[in-house]
Scaffold this active site. Sequence first.
Site, PDB file in Angstrom:
ATOM      1  N   CYS A  77       0.838  -1.205   0.000  1.00  0.00           N
ATOM      2  CA  CYS A  77       0.000   0.000   0.000  1.00  0.00           C
ATOM      3  C   CYS A  77       0.879   1.264   0.000  1.00  0.00           C
ATOM      4  O   CYS A  77       1.545   1.536  -0.985  1.00  0.00           O
ATOM      5  CB  CYS A  77      -0.966  -0.045   1.185  1.00  0.00           C
ATOM      6  N   HIS A 169      -3.626  -5.224   0.971  1.00  0.00           N
ATOM      7  CA  HIS A 169      -3.052  -5.591   2.265  1.00  0.00           C
ATOM      8  C   HIS A 169      -3.040  -7.116   2.435  1.00  0.00           C
ATOM      9  O   HIS A 169      -4.064  -7.702   2.800  1.00  0.00           O
ATOM     10  CB  HIS A 169      -3.842  -4.956   3.414  1.00  0.00           C
ATOM     11  N   GLU A 171      -1.641  -8.745   4.704  1.00  0.00           N
ATOM     12  CA  GLU A 171      -1.498  -9.118   6.112  1.00  0.00           C
ATOM     13  C   GLU A 171      -2.829  -9.309   6.828  1.00  0.00           C
ATOM     14  O   GLU A 171      -2.864  -9.884   7.908  1.00  0.00           O
ATOM     15  CB  GLU A 171      -0.633  -8.078   6.851  1.00  0.00           C
ATOM     16  N   ASP A 228       1.165 -14.444  31.533  1.00  0.00           N
ATOM     17  CA  ASP A 228       2.463 -13.858  31.185  1.00  0.00           C
ATOM     18  C   ASP A 228       3.477 -14.002  32.310  1.00  0.00           C
ATOM     19  O   ASP A 228       4.611 -14.438  32.084  1.00  0.00           O
ATOM     20  CB  ASP A 228       2.314 -12.371  30.838  1.00  0.00           C
ATOM     21  N   ARG A 297      -6.885   2.474  41.892  1.00  0.00           N
ATOM     22  CA  ARG A 297      -5.760   1.988  41.083  1.00  0.00           C
ATOM     23  C   ARG A 297      -4.435   2.507  41.631  1.00  0.00           C
ATOM     24  O   ARG A 297      -3.450   1.779  41.735  1.00  0.00           O
ATOM     25  CB  ARG A 297      -5.918   2.456  39.637  1.00  0.00           C
ATOM     26  N   LYS A 520     -18.320  -2.603  23.903  1.00  0.00           N
ATOM     27  CA  LYS A 520     -17.288  -1.572  24.033  1.00  0.00           C
ATOM     28  C   LYS A 520     -16.893  -1.144  22.636  1.00  0.00           C
ATOM     29  O   LYS A 520     -16.485  -2.014  21.860  1.00  0.00           O
ATOM     30  CB  LYS A 520     -16.061  -2.139  24.749  1.00  0.00           C
TER      31      LYS A 520
HETATM   32  P1  XMP Z   1     -11.428  -1.752  29.707  1.00  0.00           P
HETATM   33  O1  XMP Z   1     -12.233  -1.754  30.960  1.00  0.00           O
HETATM   34  O2  XMP Z   1     -10.512  -0.585  29.606  1.00  0.00           O
HETATM   35  O3  XMP Z   1     -10.514  -3.052  29.810  1.00  0.00           O
HETATM   36  O4  XMP Z   1     -12.287  -1.921  28.476  1.00  0.00           O
HETATM   37  C1  XMP Z   1      -9.723  -3.564  28.758  1.00  0.00           C
HETATM   38  C2  XMP Z   1      -8.847  -4.652  29.332  1.00  0.00           C
HETATM   39  O5  XMP Z   1      -7.912  -4.087  30.257  1.00  0.00           O
HETATM   40  C3  XMP Z   1      -8.078  -4.642  31.548  1.00  0.00           C
HETATM   41  N1  XMP Z   1      -7.914  -3.574  32.543  1.00  0.00           N
HETATM   42  C4  XMP Z   1      -6.868  -3.447  33.367  1.00  0.00           C
HETATM   43  N2  XMP Z   1      -5.766  -4.217  33.507  1.00  0.00           N
HETATM   44  N3  XMP Z   1      -4.985  -2.749  35.201  1.00  0.00           N
HETATM   45  C5  XMP Z   1      -4.847  -3.862  34.448  1.00  0.00           C
HETATM   46  O6  XMP Z   1      -3.839  -4.567  34.617  1.00  0.00           O
HETATM   47  C6  XMP Z   1      -6.063  -1.931  35.106  1.00  0.00           C
HETATM   48  O7  XMP Z   1      -6.168  -0.927  35.802  1.00  0.00           O
HETATM   49  C7  XMP Z   1      -7.048  -2.303  34.136  1.00  0.00           C
HETATM   50  N4  XMP Z   1      -8.235  -1.754  33.750  1.00  0.00           N
HETATM   51  C8  XMP Z   1      -8.745  -2.545  32.780  1.00  0.00           C
HETATM   52  C9  XMP Z   1      -9.472  -5.238  31.545  1.00  0.00           C
HETATM   53  O8  XMP Z   1      -9.575  -6.289  32.510  1.00  0.00           O
HETATM   54  C10 XMP Z   1      -9.608  -5.706  30.126  1.00  0.00           C
HETATM   55  O9  XMP Z   1      -8.963  -6.954  29.924  1.00  0.00           O
END
Ligand code: XMP
Length: 528
Positions: A77, A169, A171, A228, A297, A520
């Site tokens: 491309c 593409h 891939e 992991d 967090r 989502k």
């Molecule tokens: P969301 O809620 O953003 O989640 O759509 C997408 C992916 O990310 C994970 N997730 C987290 N993993 N710390 C993490 O290690 C975090 O604060 C966190 N927030 C969301 C979530 O479980 C999903 O797999």
Amino acid sequence: TVLILDFGSQYSHLITRRCREHNVYAELMPCTTLIKDVHFKPKGIILSGSPYSVYDDVSPHVDPAIFELGIPILGICYGLQEIAWNLGGEVTKCDHREYGSANITIAKHGNGSADALFAGFEDEMKVWMSHGDQLSKPPPDFHVIGYTGTAPYAALAHNSKPWYGIQFHPEVTHSPNGKAVIGRFILDICGCKQNWTMEEFIGKEIARIREICGPTGRVIGAVSGGVDSTVAAKLMHEAIGDRFHAIMVDNGVLRLNEAKQVNEMLNKDLGVNLTVVDASDLFLQRLEGIEDPEQKRKIIGNTFINVFEEEATKIEKAAEDEEKLGAAPKGRVEWLLQGTLYPDVIESISFKGPSATIKTHHNVGGLLKDMKLKLIEPLRELFKDEVRTLGRLLSIPAQLVGRHPFPGPGLAIRILGPVNREQVKILQLADTIYIEEIRKAGLYDQIAQAFAVLLPVKAVGVMGDQRTYEQVIALRAVQSEDFMTADWFAFPPEILRRISSRITNEVAGINRVTYDISSKPPATVEWL
Ligand code: XMP
């Protein structure tokens, strides 16, 4: 090795994938990389697509030295347009962006044979196009090897050099022969050996770890019970045995019996030198009364570093004490294990546009600063499914290798109100029933992530002759490739019925179960 120069296309990492699926090692670098800075000798170069147009002032361009190397080059491309731009062809803007499936007709040579890039394919094949510009005049000494109704120069080859350009593409999976086209290029045209296998990787990586750690250097690393960190820990153990120290921090918001199970599997079954630190009191005390998700967090992240650091210091100190008592020197803890995967690496190295600064990933700030630890990242070349294959080869149980992801802040971001032991217990029990039933129904592997969420609202119910006033559990299950987008999973109703019945019957404090049917975007996977 194949060098893939990334011009910022959203598909660039897929080129790397496809090469590896042919068991050929490929490495992605930003398109602005100078050939003199490439630390290996590529057998071929692939130029990726790009959101840019070759004539834009800000457009990225490749080091012209690639045309001096005498190795095969394939432009995809924008990559094709970049070859044309460099070698005297012409590119024009299409009136509208071409996006979607197209049929490419393969042009035959005078003797009726197709070009090496398309050898053995049908005369017409379905390909995926996504471009705003296209070639209006090929550069001198190139000939057409494929065309479509709207793109007369959809595929080109140089008359005498192994240089190719394709508008489509290969891939993406929407180009059914795409992987085979990439195979023709890297195997037949570049002559790459198919020696990138996981067995080979294990051997090389173990040797590399032994070399960088030396005869005495020690490594610490956190394990979470996820794929992991478990695979990384087992690999370290294979390489340096007990000189690798795994630390599991029980933060009080893990799944039911998680710390115990990880201990049994890693320590007893896999032989990894593991310390489990129960810091749940400290975490829960700091989380008391906190509802804001970002604050949760932050508290968990910071507390984790405090606890981990303290434990690492203890390990170092214990070795010093033993040494003072006359034991053989154990060597310093010099390295910190990180389970970084290739997508994180790509994220930090891929081309983000002329003004973008390159991000440094996985900042473990304090830890590295105070302990002066160097990072060791044995999985940094691997994609997630490769880590799973590696895990299986390292005899990690299948259940763990296929496990859904679990967020670092754990159940704290799945308890929507304040976090305390009682709320954690309720959620742990509900979540365990939910996952148990999903596994029993044989649906676990069809779902990317499933979990229960504890809502901070109370609803009215009835039990026997009694009115109840209890909390609500929301169930979430999504299908997703990369978690950037996700869709809710369509359970058979009888499964939901069984899960709901078990949770309301077996978990005290819950009288209502709901199922989350949001995708989502606009929702996210987690509720916080
Ligand atoms: P969301 O809620 O953003 O989640 O759509 C997408 C992916 O990310 C994970 N997730 C987290 N993993 N710390 C993490 O290690 C975090 O604060 C966190 N927030 C969301 C979530 O479980 C999903 O797999």
